[in-house]
Design a protein around this motif. Structure first.
Motif, short mmCIF file in Angstrom:
data_model
loop_
_atom_site.label_atom_id
_atom_site.label_comp_id
_atom_site.label_asym_id
_atom_site.label_seq_id
_atom_site.Cartn_x
_atom_site.Cartn_y
_atom_site.Cartn_z
N GLY A 52 1.30 -1.45 6.35
CA GLY A 52 0.41 -0.09 6.44
C GLY A 52 -0.56 0.05 6.14
O GLY A 52 -1.25 -0.59 5.36
N ILE A 53 -1.25 1.35 6.55
CA ILE A 53 -3.07 1.52 6.12
C ILE A 53 -3.05 2.10 5.12
O ILE A 53 -3.53 1.38 4.32
N VAL A 54 -2.18 2.80 4.24
CA VAL A 54 -2.11 3.38 2.85
C VAL A 54 -2.44 1.48 1.87
O VAL A 54 -3.41 2.06 1.32
N ARG A 55 -1.04 0.30 1.60
CA ARG A 55 -1.48 -0.71 1.52
C ARG A 55 -1.96 -1.34 1.63
O ARG A 55 -3.02 -1.90 0.88
N ALA A 56 -2.92 -1.01 3.43
CA ALA A 56 -3.97 -2.13 3.17
C ALA A 56 -5.06 -1.41 2.29
O ALA A 56 -5.87 -2.54 2.07
N ALA A 57 -5.55 0.19 2.46
CA ALA A 57 -5.92 0.28 2.18
C ALA A 57 -6.22 0.03 0.80
O ALA A 57 -7.62 0.01 0.37
N LEU A 58 -5.38 0.01 0.03
CA LEU A 58 -5.52 -0.19 -1.83
C LEU A 58 -6.25 -0.90 -2.00
O LEU A 58 -6.30 -1.27 -3.23
N GLY A 59 -5.27 -1.76 -0.99
CA GLY A 59 -5.26 -3.72 -1.29
C GLY A 59 -6.77 -4.10 -1.34
O GLY A 59 -7.02 -4.90 -2.15
N LEU A 60 -7.29 -3.41 0.36
CA LEU A 60 -8.56 -3.58 0.01
C LEU A 60 -9.76 -3.17 -0.62
O LEU A 60 -10.21 -4.03 -1.35
N LEU A 61 -9.60 -1.93 -1.55
CA LEU A 61 -10.65 -1.10 -1.83
C LEU A 61 -10.29 -2.17 -3.35
O LEU A 61 -10.95 -2.06 -4.45
N ALA A 62 -9.19 -2.66 -3.92
CA ALA A 62 -9.12 -3.03 -5.38
C ALA A 62 -9.63 -3.92 -5.33
O ALA A 62 -10.63 -4.87 -6.10
N PRO A 204 6.87 -8.16 3.97
CA PRO A 204 5.54 -8.13 5.09
C PRO A 204 4.54 -7.42 4.24
O PRO A 204 3.54 -7.31 3.93
N LYS A 205 5.69 -6.41 3.43
CA LYS A 205 4.99 -6.09 2.82
C LYS A 205 4.43 -6.68 1.34
O LYS A 205 3.31 -5.99 1.10
N THR A 206 5.02 -7.80 0.93
CA THR A 206 4.34 -8.10 -0.56
C THR A 206 3.28 -9.35 0.02
O THR A 206 2.32 -9.02 -0.73
N VAL A 207 3.27 -9.59 1.12
CA VAL A 207 2.50 -10.08 1.15
C VAL A 207 0.88 -9.48 2.27
O VAL A 207 0.01 -9.80 2.01
#
Length: 255
Positions: A52-62, A204-207
């Motif tokens: 999802g976008i929230v998890r992806a965006a937070l991971g990218l910013l991190a 998938p959410k972990t990956v």
């Protein structure tokens, strides 16, 4: 092994030869174009689809934040001593000192008195681990990975070349330089194996998080190191080599 072999090949060229500075800039910009495709279609898009976008965006910013902080620390380490380097002496990233590998110019003080080569080696390792984990996930699941493989290869080559040349200018032996970059290559191969093994079958959410983190690290490295250095020494002509890298990586992503 294919992706990491570029580190060994680049290090070999760096300890043996000097290349035109504009050619080095073209290599860096070509790598930047390839990485743009890879981070968009094989890292961030995959992270979004899995988590999802929230998890992806937070991971990218991190990923971007961590790489930016570590890159700033490594740039300080690469500086010769504690004195700030004058702007007219070095305007790009201190750890990516292309003067050391260029035929036209003598190595700068960053290489001869600092730790530019070791700092770049550390940056390649820190940036490469999440990239290669993501590559392993793609290969392990059979979801492609060719564009990411090509992007990692073409970015590893010039960075290892410049890093090895900086180490050479400090007086390190060819054997020691090749040994250091070979160790880095082995570590990154292990990261691919980790991604292709345990992580490829994970939730998938972990990956999603390591994929997005890798995308953020790539974006930060493009903005912080590769693109500024390429434009500084290659001028407007690097626009075409960046576009060529993007097109090649995109074609590979279609397969």
């Amino acid at each position: 092994m294919v992706a990491s072999s570029a580190l060994i090949a680049g290090a070999f060229v760096g300890v043996r030869f000097e290349l035109p500075k504009r050619f080095l800039a073209m290599l860096l910009s070509f790598a930047a174009g390839a990485l743009i495709t890879a981070l968009t279609f094989e890292l961030f898009e995959d992270a979004y689809e899995r988590g999802g976008i929230v998890r992806a965006a937070l991971g990218l910013l991190a990923g971007a934040l961590v790489f930016t902080i570590l890159s700033a620390i490594l740039d300080r380490w690469a500086q010769p001593g504690s004195d700030p380097t004058p702007a007219d002496e070095f305007r790009g990233s201190a750890k990516l000192d292309t003067d050391a590998a260029a035929a036209e110019k003598a190595p700068s003080k960053v290489s001869t008195r600092g730790a530019a080569g070791m700092a770049l080696l550390a940056a390649v390792t820190l940036d490469g681990v999440p990239e290669n984990v993501a590559l392993g996930v793609a290969l392990g699941e059979g979801t492609g990975g060719l564009a990411l493989l090509a992007a990692i290869f073409v970015s590893n080559l010039p960075e290892a070349l410049v890093g090895a040349a900086s180490m050479r200018s400090q007086g390190r032996s060819s054997g020691a330089i090749m040994g250091l970059w070979t160790i880095c290559a082995v570590l990154l191969v292990a990261a691919v194996v980790l991604g292709a093994g345990p992580l490829s079958g994970a939730d998938p959410k972990t990956v999603s998080l390591p994929l997005a983190f890798a995308a953020g690290a790539v974006i930060a490295s493009l903005a912080d190191t590769l693109m500024p250095e390429a434009f500084e020494h290659g001028g407007p002509a690097v626009a075409m080599s960046t576009a060529a890298g993007f097109v090649l990586s995109y074609v590979l992503s279609l397969g």
